[in-house]
Design a protein around this motif. Structure first.
Motif, PDB file in Angstrom:
ATOM      1  N   UNK A   1       0.826  -1.218   0.000  1.00  0.00           N
ATOM      2  CA  UNK A   1       0.000   0.000   0.000  1.00  0.00           C
ATOM      3  C   UNK A   1       0.855   1.261   0.000  1.00  0.00           C
ATOM      4  N   UNK A   2       0.307   2.321  -0.543  1.00  0.00           N
ATOM      5  CA  UNK A   2       0.966   3.623  -0.436  1.00  0.00           C
ATOM      6  C   UNK A   2       0.084   4.549   0.395  1.00  0.00           C
ATOM      7  N   UNK A   3       0.531   5.771   0.548  1.00  0.00           N
ATOM      8  CA  UNK A   3      -0.163   6.709   1.430  1.00  0.00           C
ATOM      9  C   UNK A   3      -1.624   6.904   1.021  1.00  0.00           C
TER      10      UNK A   3
ATOM     11  N   UNK B   1      -6.035   4.519   9.092  1.00  0.00           N
ATOM     12  CA  UNK B   1      -6.201   5.933   9.403  1.00  0.00           C
ATOM     13  C   UNK B   1      -4.937   6.735   9.147  1.00  0.00           C
ATOM     14  N   UNK B   2      -5.004   8.014   9.481  1.00  0.00           N
ATOM     15  CA  UNK B   2      -3.876   8.920   9.318  1.00  0.00           C
ATOM     16  C   UNK B   2      -3.511   9.516  10.682  1.00  0.00           C
TER      17      UNK B   2
ATOM     18  N   UNK C   1       2.442  -3.981  10.666  1.00  0.00           N
ATOM     19  CA  UNK C   1       1.855  -2.649  10.587  1.00  0.00           C
ATOM     20  C   UNK C   1       2.561  -1.883   9.476  1.00  0.00           C
ATOM     21  N   UNK C   2       1.767  -1.389   8.532  1.00  0.00           N
ATOM     22  CA  UNK C   2       2.300  -0.553   7.458  1.00  0.00           C
ATOM     23  C   UNK C   2       2.337   0.910   7.903  1.00  0.00           C
ATOM     24  N   UNK C   3       3.470   1.569   7.645  1.00  0.00           N
ATOM     25  CA  UNK C   3       3.626   3.013   7.827  1.00  0.00           C
ATOM     26  C   UNK C   3       3.872   3.608   6.436  1.00  0.00           C
TER      27      UNK C   3
ATOM     28  N   UNK D   1       1.246  10.638   8.302  1.00  0.00           N
ATOM     29  CA  UNK D   1       1.453   9.236   7.951  1.00  0.00           C
ATOM     30  C   UNK D   1       0.122   8.512   7.817  1.00  0.00           C
ATOM     31  N   UNK D   2       0.141   7.510   6.934  1.00  0.00           N
ATOM     32  CA  UNK D   2      -0.992   6.603   6.833  1.00  0.00           C
ATOM     33  C   UNK D   2      -0.617   5.250   7.411  1.00  0.00           C
ATOM     34  N   UNK D   3      -1.626   4.533   7.891  1.00  0.00           N
ATOM     35  CA  UNK D   3      -1.367   3.257   8.553  1.00  0.00           C
ATOM     36  C   UNK D   3      -2.310   2.168   8.057  1.00  0.00           C
TER      37      UNK D   3
END
Length: 699
Positions: free
Chosen positions: A453-455, A460-461, A479-481, A577-579
Motif C-alpha cells: 500500500x501507499x499513502x 487511518x492517518x 503494521x504498514x507506515x 502518515x498513513x497506517x
C-alpha cells in the motif's frame, strides 16, 4: 464396638486434631488433604519428596497429552506443573475460551487419570517466553493501568481472572481438598526481578497478591517463586539451575524448601545457538538440592513443545525447550530422560529416611562432603559430593568410595552406591529427520503477491509515528507506515530507526532494504541509499514484530515499530502518515480453504518478497511425528489446514552460520489422510521448492 477399640479410635482423633492445631500454630498451611511443614508438602498425612515436570497444555495438542503425561510418569515424575495462559483464555475482555489446546480442565483430568498430581501456576503474569508474558493486550488500553503493581485497575482485572480460574477448578473438583490432583498453586511469577522498580507499590502488591490468593480458599498451599519475602503461609521457592547452591532457603522454619524451575536447557531466540545442559549437570544439582533438605523439584521444561501461531514472545523460536527430557515432538530424549529416571528411583528408595531422619554434614576432604540422614543404626542414607573437577577417593564410615569429577553418589543405606550423577547408564540416542514428501516441482506451488500500500491507500492517518503495539493490538505481526513527499533529486539517503523488530522499506513500490534487531538488542537503524524520482515519492515501511515483550517492569509502557525517519537529513517523524494494520492476505484469511478462494493464485515464477505460497500434500503413513523442513525459506509464518504452526525465520542464522530453527512441528491431529492445505507467507525471497515434509525418529 469394644470399649478398648473405642478408646483407640478416640485417641487417634485427638492425636489428629492435636497435629492439625500444632501445624497451624507453626505456620503450616491448612489445605485439607495437603499441608506442609518445614520438611515437605504433606499429602494425606504423609510427607513427600516430589519430582515435577513442566508440560504446558497449549504448547502441545490434546491428542498428545496422554502420551506426554505417561512418559513423564515412566520417568519418575510425580507432579505435572503448568502455567495458566491468560491471553489465551480471555483474548477479548470478558470473552473466555477453554476449547482445544486451551482446555486446561481436560488437561488436568488427563493428569489425574494417570495418577499424578498437578501444580497450577495461575500467575496470571507468567513470562514463560510467551507473548506479553501471558497478559492480554487489551489490558494496555485500560485507563491508568500499571501492570503488576499496587494499582487498582490492574489488581481488579488480575483478581477477576484469578478468581475465574480458581472457581473453574473448584467446579470440576480438581483441588486436592476436593479429591482432585492439584496440590499446589502459584500466584505472580518471579516478581523480585522487577519489584524495586515499583518502589513502595512493589511490596504492597506482593502482600495483596498473597492475601488475594489465600483468600480464594482452594484448600491447598500457594507458592511464589523468586520471592524471598513471600508473605504469611505462601511458600517462597527457587528458580534457576543450581538451587542447591543459590537458594537462600525458606523464609520461615515452618515452610519447605521447593524448587519451581530447574531449567533443563534454556529458551532459544532466533539468531542464537541452543543451550545444551547435560543430564549429568541436571542430576548433580537435583541431588545436591535434595541432600540439603529440598523436597520438591520441578523440571522446567520436562516437555517444552511448540509455540504455535503467534504465541512466542519477542524473537523466540517456535520450538520451546526442545532439549528437555521429552523433545518438542514428545519423544524421549536420551540420556536425559533415562538418567533422571534413575536419579528419581535412587532418591525414592530412601525417601522415608530422608524425610524423617536428622541431617548432618561431614567433611570428607577439601571439596568433598557427606550429607548424612541417620535415624537409627539400620536406617541411614547419604549423599557423597565431590566438587572438584577430578576423581577422588574418600573414606566414609571406614569404606573408600571413588567419586568421579563434579558428582554426587547416593547411598540409600549409607553403604551401597545406588546412583552417581556423573555415571550415565541410559543409552545416547540420535534424532533423525526423514524426508518423505518433497515440493521440488514448480507445478506443485501457486503464489499470491501481497499488495504494497501507499499513502493514498492507507487509513487511518496521524501526524506522527504511532506505537505498533497499541495500534495493532496483537491482531497481526504487521503494521504498514506510509507517507509521501516531494523531492527534486534522484539519489537520496534513507535512515529509519525502529524499536521492533523487523523493517522492510519500499520506495515507490520497490523494495529498498530490510533490517532487524536481535533479542538482546531490539532497537536498530536501517540506513540505505535510495533512488527517488523528481516530484511525488511514496515510501512504505512494513514493520513486523516477532512476538511481544514478555518481561520487565512497566510492560504496559513498552513500544515497538517505527520511531524516526529521515531522508537526506530531513526529519519526517512528525509528518502526516498513513497506517494499515496487518496484511490483505490475513484480512481475507487466505490461509484457510475458504479464504484461499478469495484471491487469484498464479503459477510459481520469479521469487518476490511479501508473497503467499500454496500447495497441498498427503499425510505421511505411520504415527511418527511430522515436521516441515523450511531450510530453503527466509522469514514468515506457516499454516496447515488453516492452523498456524508458528513463525519461521530461517534466514536469521547463528554465529556458526546455521538457522536457529529449521524444522517446524505439524501435530498429527491437524492432518487429514490427503489434501492437506499448506500456506506460507514469506517476507523475503525464500524458495518453497526446497521445502520437504519429514517424519521424526530417534535411534
Amino acid at each position: 464396638m469394644e470399649q478398648k477399640e473405642k478408646l483407640v479410635v478416640k485417641c487417634r482423633w485427638w492425636w489428629l486434631l492435636a497435629l492439625l492445631l500444632l501445624t497451624a500454630a507453626l505456620g503450616g498451611a491448612q489445605g485439607g488433604n495437603v499441608t506442609y511443614d518445614g520438611r515437605s508438602l504433606i499429602i494425606n498425612g504423609e510427607h513427600k519428596i516430589l519430582f515435577s515436570g513442566s508440560i504446558h497444555y497449549p504448547r502441545s495438542t490434546p491428542e498428545m497429552w496422554p502420551s506426554l503425561i505417561s512418559k513423564a510418569k515412566e520417568g519418575g515424575i510425580d507432579v505435572i506443573q503448568t502455567y495458566v495462559f491468560w491471553n489465551l483464555h480471555e483474548p477479548q475482555q470478558g470473552q473466555y475460551d477453554f476449547s482445544g489446546r486451551r482446555d486446561v480442565v481436560r488437561f488436568i483430568k488427563e493428569i489425574q487419570a494417570r495418577g499424578l498430581y498437578v501444580t497450577l501456576r495461575i500467575g496470571p503474569y507468567i513470562e514463560s517466553e510467551w507473548t506479553y508474558g501471558g497478559l492480554p493486550v487489551w489490558l494496555h488500553d485500560i485507563p491508568g493501568i500499571v501492570f503488576r503493581s499496587d494499582n487498582e485497575p490492574f489488581k481488579y482485572q488480575m483478581q477477576k481472572f484469578t478468581t475465574k480460574i480458581v472457581n473453574l477448578m473448584k467446579s470440576h473438583n480438581l483441588y486436592a481438598s476436593q479429591g482432585g490432583p492439584i496440590i499446589l498453586s502459584q500466584i505472580e511469577n518471579e516478581y523480585a526481578n522487577v519489584e524495586a522498580a515499583f518502589h513502595e507499590r512493589g511490596p504492597s502488591y506482593v502482600r495483596w497478591a498473597a492475601q488475594t490468593a489465600v483468600g480464594l480458599h482452594t484448600g491447598v498451599p500457594w507458592a511464589m517463586c523468586k520471592q524471598d519475602d513471600a508473605p504469611g503461609p505462601v511458600i517462597n521457592a527457587c528458580n534457576g539451575m543450581e538451587c542447591g547452591n543459590t537458594f537462600k532457603g525458606p523464609n520461615s522454619p515452618h515452610k519447605p524448601s521447593i524448587w519451581t524451575e530447574n531449567w533443563t536447557s534454556f529458551y532459544q531466540a532466533f539468531g542464537n545457538e541452543p543451550y545444551l545442559r547435560s543430564a549429568e549437570n541436571i542430576a548433580y544439582n537435583v541431588a545436591l538440592f535434595i541432600a540439603k533438605k529440598g523436597s520438591y523439584v520441578n523440571y522446567y521444561m520436562y516437555h517444552g513443545g511448540t509455540n504455535f501461531g503467534r504465541t512466542a514472545a519477542a524473537f523466540m523460536i517456535t520450538a520451546y525447550y526442545d532439549e528437555a527430557p521429552l523433545d518438542e515432538y514428545g519423544l524421549i530424549r536420551q540420556p536425559k530422560w533415562g538418567h533422571l529416571r534413575d536419579l528419581h528411583a535412587a532418591i525414592k528408595s530412601c525417601s522415608k529416611t530422608l524425610l524423617s531422619a536428622t541431617q548432618t554434614t561431614l567433611s570428607l576432604g577439601r571439596q568433598q562432603e557427606a550429607y548424612v540422614f541417620r535415624k537409627s543404626k539400620t536406617q541411614c542414607a547419604a549423599f557423597l559430593e565431590n566438587r572438584e573437577n577430578k576423581e577422588v577417593t574418600v573414606p566414609f564410615f571406614r569404606i573408600p568410595y571413588k567419586l568421579p569429577p563434579k558428582s554426587i553418589s547416593i547411598l540409600p543405606d549409607c553403604r551401597r552406591v545406588a546412583f552417581n550423577t556423573a555415571k550415565v547408564s541410559a543409552k545416547h540416542s540420535t534424532r533423525t529427520m526423514n524426508p518423505v514428501v518433497h515440493f521440488k516441482s514448480a507445478q506443485q506451488w501457486e503464489l499470491y503477491k501481497e499488495a504494497i500500500p501507499n499513502f493514498a491507500r492507507t487509513t487511518p492517518r496521524a501526524n506522527g509515528l504511532v506505537d505498533q503495539i497499541s495500534t495493532a493490538k496483537d491482531k497481526s505481526d504487521y503494521l504498514w507506515y506510509t507517507f509521501r513527499f516531494r523531492h527534486s533529486s534522484s539519489r537520496s539517503f534513507l535512515s529509519a530507526f525502529s524499536q521492533g523488530h523487523v523493517l522492510h522499506a519500499f520506495v515507490n513500490g520497490v523494495l529498498a532494504g530490510s533490517a532487524h534487531g536481535t533479542h538482546n538488542d531490539v532497537p536498530f537503524t536501517m540506513e540505505r541509499n535510495i533512488k527517488l524520482r523528481k516530484g511525488i515519492n511514496h515510501i512504505s515501511f512494513l514493520s513486523a514484530t516477532v512476538g511481544l515483550p514478555d518481561s520487565g517492569a512497566f510492560l504496559e509502557r513498552k513500544v515497538a515499530g517505527l520511531r524516526n525517519v529521515r531522508v537526506d537529513g530531513r526529519d519526517f517523524t512528525h509528518h502526516t502518515w498513513g497506517y494499515q494494520v496487518g496484511l490483505l492476505g490475513e484480512k481475507l484469511q487466505i490461509y484457510t480453504v475458504t479464504g484461499s478462494r478469495k484471491v487469484q493464485w498464479k503459477r510459481l515464477g520469479r521469487l518476490h518478497p511479501l508473497t503467499w505460497y500454496k500447495t497441498t500434500f498427503d499425510a505421511p503413513p505411520g504415527n511418527n511425528p511430522v515436521a516441515l523442513d523450511l531450510g530453503s525459506m527466509g522469514k514468515g509464518e506457516v499454516w496447515v489446514n488453516g492452523e498456524s504452526i508458528g513463525r519461521y525465520w530461517v534466514s536469521f542464522v547463528t554465529a556458526k552460520g546455521k538457522p536457529s530453527q529449521r524444522w517446524y512441528h505439524i501435530p498429527r491431529s491437524l492432518l487429514k489422510p490427503s489434501g492437506n492445505l499448506l500456506i506460507l507467507f514469506e517476507e523475503e525471497t525464500g524458495n518453497p521448492r526446497g521445502i520437504s515434509l519429514d517424519t521424526v525418529t530417534w535411534s
